[in-house]
Design a protein around this motif. Structure first.
Motif, mmCIF file in Angstrom:
data_model
loop_
_atom_site.group_PDB
_atom_site.id
_atom_site.type_symbol
_atom_site.label_atom_id
_atom_site.label_comp_id
_atom_site.label_asym_id
_atom_site.label_seq_id
_atom_site.Cartn_x
_atom_site.Cartn_y
_atom_site.Cartn_z
ATOM 1 N N MET A 35 5.560 44.868 -34.293
ATOM 2 C CA MET A 35 5.443 45.340 -32.928
ATOM 3 C C MET A 35 4.419 46.474 -32.807
ATOM 4 S SD MET A 35 6.850 44.492 -30.081
ATOM 5 C CE MET A 35 7.811 44.920 -28.695
ATOM 6 N N ALA A 36 4.517 47.441 -33.722
ATOM 7 C CA ALA A 36 3.569 48.553 -33.684
ATOM 8 C C ALA A 36 2.151 48.049 -33.914
ATOM 9 C CB ALA A 36 3.939 49.605 -34.718
ATOM 10 N N THR A 37 2.016 47.059 -34.784
ATOM 11 C CA THR A 37 0.690 46.502 -35.050
ATOM 12 C C THR A 37 0.125 45.841 -33.805
ATOM 13 O OG1 THR A 37 1.298 46.166 -37.358
ATOM 14 C CG2 THR A 37 -0.602 44.954 -36.544
ATOM 15 N N ASP A 38 0.955 45.151 -33.037
ATOM 16 C CA ASP A 38 0.495 44.540 -31.787
ATOM 17 C C ASP A 38 -0.005 45.612 -30.819
ATOM 18 O OD1 ASP A 38 1.077 42.007 -32.673
ATOM 19 O OD2 ASP A 38 3.012 41.883 -31.640
ATOM 20 N N ASN A 39 0.727 46.694 -30.703
ATOM 21 C CA ASN A 39 0.315 47.787 -29.819
ATOM 22 C C ASN A 39 -0.975 48.430 -30.314
ATOM 23 O OD1 ASN A 39 2.414 47.484 -28.010
ATOM 24 N ND2 ASN A 39 3.719 48.988 -29.028
ATOM 25 N N GLN A 40 -1.089 48.609 -31.620
ATOM 26 C CA GLN A 40 -2.306 49.187 -32.183
ATOM 27 C C GLN A 40 -3.500 48.271 -31.952
ATOM 28 O OE1 GLN A 40 -0.918 49.706 -36.187
ATOM 29 N NE2 GLN A 40 -0.402 51.862 -35.855
ATOM 30 N N ASN A 41 -3.279 46.971 -32.102
ATOM 31 C CA ASN A 41 -4.361 46.010 -31.865
ATOM 32 C C ASN A 41 -4.794 46.017 -30.409
ATOM 33 O OD1 ASN A 41 -4.388 45.260 -34.545
ATOM 34 N ND2 ASN A 41 -3.085 43.470 -34.238
ATOM 35 N N ARG A 42 -3.820 46.067 -29.494
ATOM 36 C CA ARG A 42 -4.153 46.117 -28.060
ATOM 37 C C ARG A 42 -4.901 47.398 -27.720
ATOM 38 N NH1 ARG A 42 0.823 43.330 -27.132
ATOM 39 N NH2 ARG A 42 1.963 45.295 -27.055
ATOM 40 N N THR A 43 -4.450 48.511 -28.275
ATOM 41 C CA THR A 43 -5.107 49.793 -28.029
ATOM 42 C C THR A 43 -6.539 49.768 -28.549
ATOM 43 O OG1 THR A 43 -3.003 50.967 -28.128
ATOM 44 C CG2 THR A 43 -4.983 52.274 -28.476
ATOM 45 N N ALA A 44 -6.727 49.253 -29.746
ATOM 46 C CA ALA A 44 -8.071 49.156 -30.324
ATOM 47 C C ALA A 44 -8.965 48.248 -29.489
ATOM 48 C CB ALA A 44 -7.993 48.659 -31.761
ATOM 49 N N ALA A 45 -8.421 47.144 -29.006
ATOM 50 C CA ALA A 45 -9.202 46.214 -28.181
ATOM 51 C C ALA A 45 -9.590 46.861 -26.860
ATOM 52 C CB ALA A 45 -8.407 44.937 -27.929
ATOM 53 N N LEU A 46 -8.660 47.601 -26.249
ATOM 54 C CA LEU A 46 -8.969 48.283 -24.987
ATOM 55 C C LEU A 46 -10.016 49.371 -25.183
ATOM 56 C CD1 LEU A 46 -5.412 48.515 -23.415
ATOM 57 C CD2 LEU A 46 -7.339 47.128 -22.609
ATOM 58 N N LYS A 47 -9.905 50.101 -26.284
ATOM 59 C CA LYS A 47 -10.899 51.140 -26.554
ATOM 60 C C LYS A 47 -12.271 50.522 -26.789
ATOM 61 C CE LYS A 47 -11.982 55.252 -29.009
ATOM 62 N NZ LYS A 47 -11.711 56.268 -29.941
ATOM 63 N N ALA A 48 -12.324 49.426 -27.523
ATOM 64 C CA ALA A 48 -13.601 48.738 -27.758
ATOM 65 C C ALA A 48 -14.201 48.245 -26.446
ATOM 66 C CB ALA A 48 -13.397 47.574 -28.725
ATOM 67 N N GLN A 49 -13.357 47.739 -25.563
ATOM 68 C CA GLN A 49 -13.830 47.289 -24.260
ATOM 69 C C GLN A 49 -14.377 48.462 -23.458
ATOM 70 O OE1 GLN A 49 -10.791 45.553 -21.777
ATOM 71 N NE2 GLN A 49 -12.271 44.650 -20.396
ATOM 72 N N MET A 50 -13.696 49.597 -23.518
ATOM 73 C CA MET A 50 -14.164 50.782 -22.806
ATOM 74 C C MET A 50 -15.514 51.249 -23.345
ATOM 75 S SD MET A 50 -12.177 54.346 -22.376
ATOM 76 C CE MET A 50 -12.858 55.704 -21.473
ATOM 77 N N VAL A 51 -15.667 51.236 -24.657
ATOM 78 C CA VAL A 51 -16.940 51.625 -25.260
ATOM 79 C C VAL A 51 -18.045 50.672 -24.819
ATOM 80 C CG1 VAL A 51 -18.186 51.803 -27.459
ATOM 81 C CG2 VAL A 51 -15.908 52.811 -27.239
#
Length: 99
Positions: free
Chosen positions: A1-17
């Motif tokens: 579960m934490a890995t899913d949240n970390q992956n989503r957070t990383a994907a959102l940050k990459a999109q923002m960049v």
């Protein structure tokens, strides 16, 4: 579960960049100025850091100016990091336009 949240957070940050990188320097400078001089929430702080990172990556002159500001121990220097970054970015943009 934490890995899913970390992956989503990383994907959102990459999109923002990526979205930030797509913006012209002038637009990023305006956004940075709007975020300066007031308390920021977590999202605004992340936006500010992302804009600064993109401007430093895009214009080495911005990175140099920011580092010089950070190393300046002159207590009379009241200029903010944002002011230094915006000035350097606009100068770099102007220089590139004139080449």
């Amino acid at each position: 579960m934490a890995t899913d949240n970390q992956n989503r957070t990383a994907a959102l940050k990459a999109q923002m960049v990526n979205l930030t990188k797509a913006q012209p320097t002038g637009t990023l400078c305006q956004a940075l100025e709007m975020l300066d001089g007031r308390p920021l929430d977590a999202a605004e702080t992340l936006a500010r850091v992302t804009i600064i990172d993109v401007l430093c990556e895009r214009h080495p002159e911005v990175e140099d100016a920011f580092q010089a500001w950070a190393e300046d121990e002159n207590e009379e220097n009241t200029e903010t990091a944002v002011a230094v970054i915006v000035r350097a970015a606009r100068a770099a943009k102007s220089t590139k336009a004139n080449r």
